[in-house]
Scaffold this motif. Sequence first.
Motif, PDB file in Angstrom:
ATOM      1  N   ARG A 212      69.103  72.090  35.179  1.00  0.00           N
ATOM      2  CA  ARG A 212      69.903  71.313  34.229  1.00  0.00           C
ATOM      3  C   ARG A 212      69.113  71.119  32.931  1.00  0.00           C
ATOM      4  N   ALA A 213      67.795  70.883  33.049  1.00  0.00           N
ATOM      5  CA  ALA A 213      66.950  70.672  31.871  1.00  0.00           C
ATOM      6  C   ALA A 213      66.889  71.924  31.000  1.00  0.00           C
ATOM      7  N   VAL A 214      66.812  73.092  31.608  1.00  0.00           N
ATOM      8  CA  VAL A 214      66.790  74.347  30.854  1.00  0.00           C
ATOM      9  C   VAL A 214      68.120  74.536  30.121  1.00  0.00           C
ATOM     10  N   THR A 215      69.214  74.204  30.794  1.00  0.00           N
ATOM     11  CA  THR A 215      70.534  74.306  30.162  1.00  0.00           C
ATOM     12  C   THR A 215      70.604  73.418  28.932  1.00  0.00           C
ATOM     13  N   ARG A 216      70.067  72.222  29.048  1.00  0.00           N
ATOM     14  CA  ARG A 216      70.061  71.279  27.927  1.00  0.00           C
ATOM     15  C   ARG A 216      69.234  71.833  26.767  1.00  0.00           C
ATOM     16  N   LYS A 217      68.056  72.389  27.077  1.00  0.00           N
ATOM     17  CA  LYS A 217      67.198  72.955  26.029  1.00  0.00           C
ATOM     18  C   LYS A 217      67.879  74.134  25.335  1.00  0.00           C
ATOM     19  N   LEU A 218      68.582  74.948  26.089  1.00  0.00           N
ATOM     20  CA  LEU A 218      69.327  76.071  25.513  1.00  0.00           C
ATOM     21  C   LEU A 218      70.399  75.554  24.560  1.00  0.00           C
ATOM     22  N   THR A 219      71.070  74.483  24.955  1.00  0.00           N
ATOM     23  CA  THR A 219      72.086  73.866  24.101  1.00  0.00           C
ATOM     24  C   THR A 219      71.460  73.361  22.805  1.00  0.00           C
ATOM     25  N   PHE A 220      70.291  72.726  22.910  1.00  0.00           N
ATOM     26  CA  PHE A 220      69.578  72.254  21.718  1.00  0.00           C
ATOM     27  C   PHE A 220      69.164  73.411  20.814  1.00  0.00           C
ATOM     28  N   ALA A 221      68.731  74.511  21.417  1.00  0.00           N
ATOM     29  CA  ALA A 221      68.319  75.669  20.619  1.00  0.00           C
ATOM     30  C   ALA A 221      69.485  76.198  19.783  1.00  0.00           C
ATOM     31  N   LEU A 222      70.674  76.294  20.395  1.00  0.00           N
ATOM     32  CA  LEU A 222      71.832  76.760  19.633  1.00  0.00           C
ATOM     33  C   LEU A 222      72.234  75.736  18.574  1.00  0.00           C
ATOM     34  N   ALA A 223      72.091  74.449  18.889  1.00  0.00           N
ATOM     35  CA  ALA A 223      72.386  73.406  17.898  1.00  0.00           C
ATOM     36  C   ALA A 223      71.470  73.546  16.687  1.00  0.00           C
ATOM     37  N   ALA A 224      70.198  73.796  16.922  1.00  0.00           N
ATOM     38  CA  ALA A 224      69.254  73.972  15.816  1.00  0.00           C
ATOM     39  C   ALA A 224      69.606  75.216  14.994  1.00  0.00           C
ATOM     40  N   ALA A 225      70.024  76.285  15.663  1.00  0.00           N
ATOM     41  CA  ALA A 225      70.425  77.501  14.945  1.00  0.00           C
ATOM     42  C   ALA A 225      71.661  77.232  14.083  1.00  0.00           C
ATOM     43  N   PHE A 226      72.636  76.477  14.631  1.00  0.00           N
ATOM     44  CA  PHE A 226      73.821  76.108  13.853  1.00  0.00           C
ATOM     45  C   PHE A 226      73.426  75.285  12.635  1.00  0.00           C
ATOM     46  N   GLN A 227      72.546  74.322  12.858  1.00  0.00           N
ATOM     47  CA  GLN A 227      72.137  73.451  11.765  1.00  0.00           C
ATOM     48  C   GLN A 227      71.430  74.248  10.673  1.00  0.00           C
ATOM     49  N   ASP A 228      70.571  75.180  11.065  1.00  0.00           N
ATOM     50  CA  ASP A 228      69.888  76.014  10.091  1.00  0.00           C
ATOM     51  C   ASP A 228      70.885  76.886   9.332  1.00  0.00           C
ATOM     52  N   TYR A 229      71.844  77.460  10.044  1.00  0.00           N
ATOM     53  CA  TYR A 229      72.869  78.285   9.399  1.00  0.00           C
ATOM     54  C   TYR A 229      73.647  77.460   8.370  1.00  0.00           C
ATOM     55  N   SER A 230      74.033  76.263   8.747  1.00  0.00           N
ATOM     56  CA  SER A 230      74.774  75.384   7.843  1.00  0.00           C
ATOM     57  C   SER A 230      73.937  75.058   6.602  1.00  0.00           C
ATOM     58  N   ARG A 231      72.665  74.777   6.804  1.00  0.00           N
ATOM     59  CA  ARG A 231      71.771  74.483   5.684  1.00  0.00           C
ATOM     60  C   ARG A 231      71.655  75.678   4.745  1.00  0.00           C
ATOM     61  N   ARG A 232      71.496  76.882   5.319  1.00  0.00           N
ATOM     62  CA  ARG A 232      71.369  78.091   4.497  1.00  0.00           C
ATOM     63  C   ARG A 232      72.637  78.344   3.681  1.00  0.00           C
ATOM     64  N   ILE A 233      73.782  78.123   4.285  1.00  0.00           N
ATOM     65  CA  ILE A 233      75.052  78.319   3.568  1.00  0.00           C
ATOM     66  C   ILE A 233      75.162  77.338   2.407  1.00  0.00           C
ATOM     67  N   LYS A 234      74.826  76.072   2.661  1.00  0.00           N
ATOM     68  CA  LYS A 234      74.898  75.061   1.597  1.00  0.00           C
ATOM     69  C   LYS A 234      73.937  75.382   0.469  1.00  0.00           C
ATOM     70  N   GLU A 235      72.719  75.784   0.819  1.00  0.00           N
ATOM     71  CA  GLU A 235      71.716  76.095  -0.197  1.00  0.00           C
ATOM     72  C   GLU A 235      72.094  77.301  -1.044  1.00  0.00           C
ATOM     73  N   SER A 236      72.665  78.299  -0.426  1.00  0.00           N
ATOM     74  CA  SER A 236      72.986  79.516  -1.164  1.00  0.00           C
ATOM     75  C   SER A 236      74.329  79.434  -1.875  1.00  0.00           C
ATOM     76  N   GLY A 237      75.144  78.471  -1.464  1.00  0.00           N
ATOM     77  CA  GLY A 237      76.467  78.369  -2.050  1.00  0.00           C
ATOM     78  C   GLY A 237      77.381  79.490  -1.617  1.00  0.00           C
ATOM     79  N   GLU A 238      76.945  80.252  -0.607  1.00  0.00           N
ATOM     80  CA  GLU A 238      77.727  81.393  -0.122  1.00  0.00           C
ATOM     81  C   GLU A 238      78.804  80.947   0.844  1.00  0.00           C
ATOM     82  N   GLN A 239      79.745  81.822   1.029  1.00  0.00           N
ATOM     83  CA  GLN A 239      80.724  81.689   2.094  1.00  0.00           C
ATOM     84  C   GLN A 239      80.297  82.633   3.197  1.00  0.00           C
ATOM     85  N   SER A 240      80.646  82.321   4.402  1.00  0.00           N
ATOM     86  CA  SER A 240      80.345  83.210   5.524  1.00  0.00           C
ATOM     87  C   SER A 240      81.020  84.551   5.284  1.00  0.00           C
TER      88      SER A 240
END
Length: 196
Positions: free
Chosen positions: A136-164
């Motif tokens: 269960r702990a590994v599953t939670r960590k995997l979920t956090f890893a994807l959350a961090a990737a989403f957050q980074d993607y969102s930050r990069r989009i905002k910074e660049s002013g780009e659209q996906s």
Amino acid sequence: MLSAARLKLTDDESLATFEMDLSAQIWQVKYIGSEVATGLWGIKYTRRPVEILVKVAKSLPVDEALPQCNLKVSTEGVSIDILTPESKARSWKHPIDTISYGVQDLVYTRVFAMIVVKDEQHPHPFEVHAFVCDSRAVTRKLTFALAAAFQDYSRRIKESGEQSKTDNITPQRQKFAIDLRTPEELQEGANEETEA
């Protein structure tokens, strides 16, 4: 690259900050499979596909096991490398902007599920991919890893002013979420929805 992410973990824990290595993380999991989903994001759209996939997995012959795979999570997306005993290894990638939702299942707490969005020509635009983790702990960590990737993607989009690059497929594709509630909190939410 380390990134600090501020995410609400539970009601008891206020906003917590954690650091996640966003260069790439590889998780050794078992691939349950994929199933059509009827919606873009939310536990209500992953539950039924996970139930179907787990039922199929439980009915496998004793001598047939779920395939082992390496699940790589990075700021670019998720790649899956199926490791089979035969020489025919399968692999595929889902760019971060095609993943709309990820969650630790509320019933099968060792299962991580994510919704991948296909293009508009695909007859079933939403697909759930499910994986069994060691704990269960590994599953939670995997979920956090994807959350961090989403957050980074969102930050990069905002910074660049780009659209996906895929925003022209459908406006709904701009939504993505990771459900960081514990399985118990998810169950409470599901119970409240059915009572209302």
